[in-house]
Motif scaffolding. Structure first.
Motif, PDB file in Angstrom:
ATOM      1  N   ARG A  99     -64.508  30.341  79.465  1.00 44.51           N
ATOM      2  CA  ARG A  99     -64.746  31.002  78.178  1.00 44.51           C
ATOM      3  C   ARG A  99     -63.632  30.643  77.187  1.00 44.51           C
ATOM      4  NH1 ARG A  99     -66.335  35.347  80.217  1.00 44.51           N
ATOM      5  NH2 ARG A  99     -64.325  36.386  80.442  1.00 44.51           N
ATOM      6  N   ARG A 100     -62.418  30.603  77.670  1.00 45.06           N
ATOM      7  CA  ARG A 100     -61.300  30.228  76.804  1.00 45.06           C
ATOM      8  C   ARG A 100     -61.459  28.799  76.312  1.00 45.06           C
ATOM      9  NH1 ARG A 100     -56.992  27.078  77.211  1.00 45.06           N
ATOM     10  NH2 ARG A 100     -55.187  27.562  75.882  1.00 45.06           N
ATOM     11  N   GLU A 101     -61.833  27.880  77.226  1.00 42.56           N
ATOM     12  CA  GLU A 101     -61.991  26.480  76.842  1.00 42.56           C
ATOM     13  C   GLU A 101     -63.105  26.314  75.817  1.00 42.56           C
ATOM     14  OE1 GLU A 101     -61.430  22.429  76.639  1.00 42.56           O
ATOM     15  OE2 GLU A 101     -60.159  23.980  77.537  1.00 42.56           O
ATOM     16  N   LEU A 102     -64.208  27.011  76.002  1.00 44.72           N
ATOM     17  CA  LEU A 102     -65.307  26.938  75.040  1.00 44.72           C
ATOM     18  C   LEU A 102     -64.882  27.460  73.672  1.00 44.72           C
ATOM     19  CD1 LEU A 102     -68.309  28.111  77.257  1.00 44.72           C
ATOM     20  CD2 LEU A 102     -67.853  25.802  76.424  1.00 44.72           C
ATOM     21  N   GLN A 103     -64.111  28.524  73.670  1.00 45.27           N
ATOM     22  CA  GLN A 103     -63.633  29.078  72.395  1.00 45.27           C
ATOM     23  C   GLN A 103     -62.687  28.106  71.703  1.00 45.27           C
ATOM     24  OE1 GLN A 103     -64.753  31.282  70.664  1.00 45.27           O
ATOM     25  NE2 GLN A 103     -63.329  32.751  69.799  1.00 45.27           N
ATOM     26  N   GLU A 104     -61.841  27.429  72.471  1.00 43.49           N
ATOM     27  CA  GLU A 104     -60.929  26.451  71.892  1.00 43.49           C
ATOM     28  C   GLU A 104     -61.702  25.277  71.286  1.00 43.49           C
ATOM     29  OE1 GLU A 104     -57.528  26.375  71.476  1.00 43.49           O
ATOM     30  OE2 GLU A 104     -57.733  28.497  71.964  1.00 43.49           O
ATOM     31  N   ARG A 105     -62.733  24.829  71.984  1.00 46.04           N
ATOM     32  CA  ARG A 105     -63.558  23.741  71.446  1.00 46.04           C
ATOM     33  C   ARG A 105     -64.267  24.176  70.172  1.00 46.04           C
ATOM     34  NH1 ARG A 105     -66.577  21.524  76.929  1.00 46.04           N
ATOM     35  NH2 ARG A 105     -64.687  20.772  78.010  1.00 46.04           N
TER      36      ARG A 105
ATOM     37  N   ARG B   1     -63.233  26.396  68.020  1.00 49.22           N
ATOM     38  CA  ARG B   1     -62.249  26.446  66.947  1.00 49.22           C
ATOM     39  C   ARG B   1     -61.911  25.043  66.438  1.00 49.22           C
ATOM     40  NH1 ARG B   1     -59.342  30.613  70.392  1.00 49.22           N
ATOM     41  NH2 ARG B   1     -59.855  32.629  69.443  1.00 49.22           N
ATOM     42  N   GLU B   2     -61.777  24.113  67.378  1.00 48.05           N
ATOM     43  CA  GLU B   2     -61.452  22.741  66.981  1.00 48.05           C
ATOM     44  C   GLU B   2     -62.576  22.136  66.157  1.00 48.05           C
ATOM     45  OE1 GLU B   2     -59.421  19.360  66.370  1.00 48.05           O
ATOM     46  OE2 GLU B   2     -58.672  21.229  67.258  1.00 48.05           O
ATOM     47  N   GLU B   3     -63.811  22.391  66.542  1.00 48.56           N
ATOM     48  CA  GLU B   3     -64.958  21.889  65.783  1.00 48.56           C
ATOM     49  C   GLU B   3     -64.994  22.517  64.398  1.00 48.56           C
ATOM     50  OE1 GLU B   3     -68.310  19.707  64.881  1.00 48.56           O
ATOM     51  OE2 GLU B   3     -66.904  19.510  66.562  1.00 48.56           O
ATOM     52  N   TRP B   4     -64.659  23.793  64.320  1.00 50.35           N
ATOM     53  CA  TRP B   4     -64.610  24.490  63.031  1.00 50.35           C
ATOM     54  C   TRP B   4     -63.583  23.850  62.105  1.00 50.35           C
ATOM     55  CZ3 TRP B   4     -67.106  27.896  60.120  1.00 50.35           C
ATOM     56  CH2 TRP B   4     -66.406  28.614  59.134  1.00 50.35           C
ATOM     57  N   ARG B   5     -62.438  23.517  62.653  1.00 48.81           N
ATOM     58  CA  ARG B   5     -61.395  22.890  61.836  1.00 48.81           C
ATOM     59  C   ARG B   5     -61.821  21.499  61.368  1.00 48.81           C
ATOM     60  NH1 ARG B   5     -57.845  25.750  65.504  1.00 48.81           N
ATOM     61  NH2 ARG B   5     -57.915  24.012  66.973  1.00 48.81           N
ATOM     62  N   ARG B   6     -62.467  20.761  62.238  1.00 45.79           N
ATOM     63  CA  ARG B   6     -62.933  19.406  61.870  1.00 45.79           C
ATOM     64  C   ARG B   6     -63.950  19.439  60.754  1.00 45.79           C
ATOM     65  NH1 ARG B   6     -62.878  18.056  67.539  1.00 45.79           N
ATOM     66  NH2 ARG B   6     -65.123  18.421  67.598  1.00 45.79           N
ATOM     67  N   GLN B   7     -64.707  20.498  60.714  1.00 50.21           N
ATOM     68  CA  GLN B   7     -65.755  20.634  59.696  1.00 50.21           C
ATOM     69  C   GLN B   7     -65.248  21.241  58.394  1.00 50.21           C
ATOM     70  OE1 GLN B   7     -69.020  22.772  61.457  1.00 50.21           O
ATOM     71  NE2 GLN B   7     -69.484  21.157  62.939  1.00 50.21           N
TER      72      GLN B   7
ATOM     73  N   GLY C 221     -63.127  23.993  58.167  1.00 54.63           N
ATOM     74  CA  GLY C 221     -62.903  25.441  58.182  1.00 54.63           C
ATOM     75  C   GLY C 221     -61.440  25.822  58.090  1.00 54.63           C
ATOM     76  N   GLY C 222     -60.561  24.828  58.086  1.00 57.77           N
ATOM     77  CA  GLY C 222     -59.131  25.129  58.004  1.00 57.77           C
ATOM     78  C   GLY C 222     -58.650  25.714  59.318  1.00 57.77           C
ATOM     79  N   ARG C 223     -57.616  26.532  59.217  1.00 55.26           N
ATOM     80  CA  ARG C 223     -57.025  27.102  60.406  1.00 55.26           C
ATOM     81  C   ARG C 223     -57.637  28.452  60.784  1.00 55.26           C
ATOM     82  NH1 ARG C 223     -50.471  26.004  60.046  1.00 55.26           N
ATOM     83  NH2 ARG C 223     -50.620  23.725  59.883  1.00 55.26           N
ATOM     84  N   ALA C 224     -58.469  28.965  59.925  1.00 53.21           N
ATOM     85  CA  ALA C 224     -59.083  30.254  60.218  1.00 53.21           C
ATOM     86  C   ALA C 224     -60.039  30.117  61.402  1.00 53.21           C
ATOM     87  CB  ALA C 224     -59.866  30.763  58.998  1.00 53.21           C
ATOM     88  N   ALA C 225     -60.209  31.191  62.115  1.00 51.96           N
ATOM     89  CA  ALA C 225     -61.132  31.185  63.249  1.00 51.96           C
ATOM     90  C   ALA C 225     -62.557  31.104  62.745  1.00 51.96           C
ATOM     91  CB  ALA C 225     -60.938  32.460  64.071  1.00 51.96           C
ATOM     92  N   PRO C 226     -63.459  30.498  63.534  1.00 57.69           N
ATOM     93  CA  PRO C 226     -64.858  30.429  63.120  1.00 57.69           C
ATOM     94  C   PRO C 226     -65.474  31.812  63.045  1.00 57.69           C
ATOM     95  CG  PRO C 226     -64.606  29.715  65.406  1.00 57.69           C
ATOM     96  CD  PRO C 226     -63.230  29.850  64.837  1.00 57.69           C
ATOM     97  N   PRO C 227     -66.468  31.987  62.200  1.00 53.72           N
ATOM     98  CA  PRO C 227     -67.084  33.313  62.057  1.00 53.72           C
ATOM     99  C   PRO C 227     -67.841  33.701  63.316  1.00 53.72           C
ATOM    100  CG  PRO C 227     -68.345  31.663  60.841  1.00 53.72           C
ATOM    101  CD  PRO C 227     -67.091  30.982  61.316  1.00 53.72           C
TER     102      PRO C 227
END
Length: 202
Positions: free
Chosen positions: A180-186, A188-194, A196-202
């Motif tokens: 679950r942690r790894e999926l959340q990290e991925r 977040r990383e995808e959100w930043r690439r798109q 979204g900046g450093r904020a957490a995905p909605p």
């Protein structure tokens, strides 16, 4: 709360059924306090459920278990720091703080926000807790079983079954938490690439 009746009574599923009375002539422990009603838990690992912040009652006069002798034999058992009878405000405060820390970790794990170190810390503690309760309950049953009230024997036997079951589930729950942690990290990383900046995905 009684000396160890809570060991086999998970707080998330409180019962309103009154315990059976002890046989005549036998000293027994007072009935456990009813846990507050709570929202049914979602599938998956559960937070540490132990009455860390609630004082236990002293054993009734004539009760066969000598707690001081037992403590001298297993001084590092978590029973003594999480549930042994005490009215010491400092000890009760320490138990409440420990419970809050563990439940905070549980919330982070469920959200996928815990670090690997925090995940291992949480499940290591849960493993130690169940292992120590198994030792404690096993000693009571093997050394005092025939002297204990029937109700208490049944509770301790149920405690052994419950904690053995929890120990079997812990490796799977730990692995699920890491995934679950790894999926959340991925995510977040995808959100930043798109963008979204450093904020957490909605």
């Amino acid at each position: 709360m009684s000396l160890w009746l809570w060991l086999a009574a998970p707080r998330e599923t409180p019962s309103t059924t009154a315990p059976a009375p002890a046989p005549a002539g036998q000293a027994s422990l007072p009935p456990p306090a009813l846990a507050p009603a709570s929202k049914p838990p979602e599938p998956g690992p559960q937070p540490v459920q132990s009455p860390l912040s609630e004082p236990a009652e002293e054993p009734a006069p004539g009760y066969p278990v000598n707690m001081e002798t037992l403590r001298s034999r297993i001084p590092d058992n978590l029973y003594w720091t999480t549930a042994a009878p005490t009215k010491d405000p400092r000890e009760l405060q320490a138990r409440a703080e420990q419970e809050r820390r563990q439940n905070t970790l549980f919330g982070k794990i469920q959200a996928g926000d815990a670090t690997e170190e925090e995940i291992h810390q949480y499940y290591d503690f849960r493993r130690k807790l169940s292992e120590d309760y198994l030792v404690f309950a096993g000693m009571l049953l093997s050394e005092y079983g025939s002297q204990l009230p029937e109700r208490d024997q049944g509770v301790l036997e149920l405690s052994v079954q419950m904690h053995r079951g929890r120990l079997k589930e812990l490796p799977r729950q730990r692995e699920e938490a890491l995934v679950r942690r790894e999926l959340q990290e991925r995510r977040r990383e995808e959100w930043r690439r798109q963008g979204g900046g450093r904020a957490a995905p909605p």
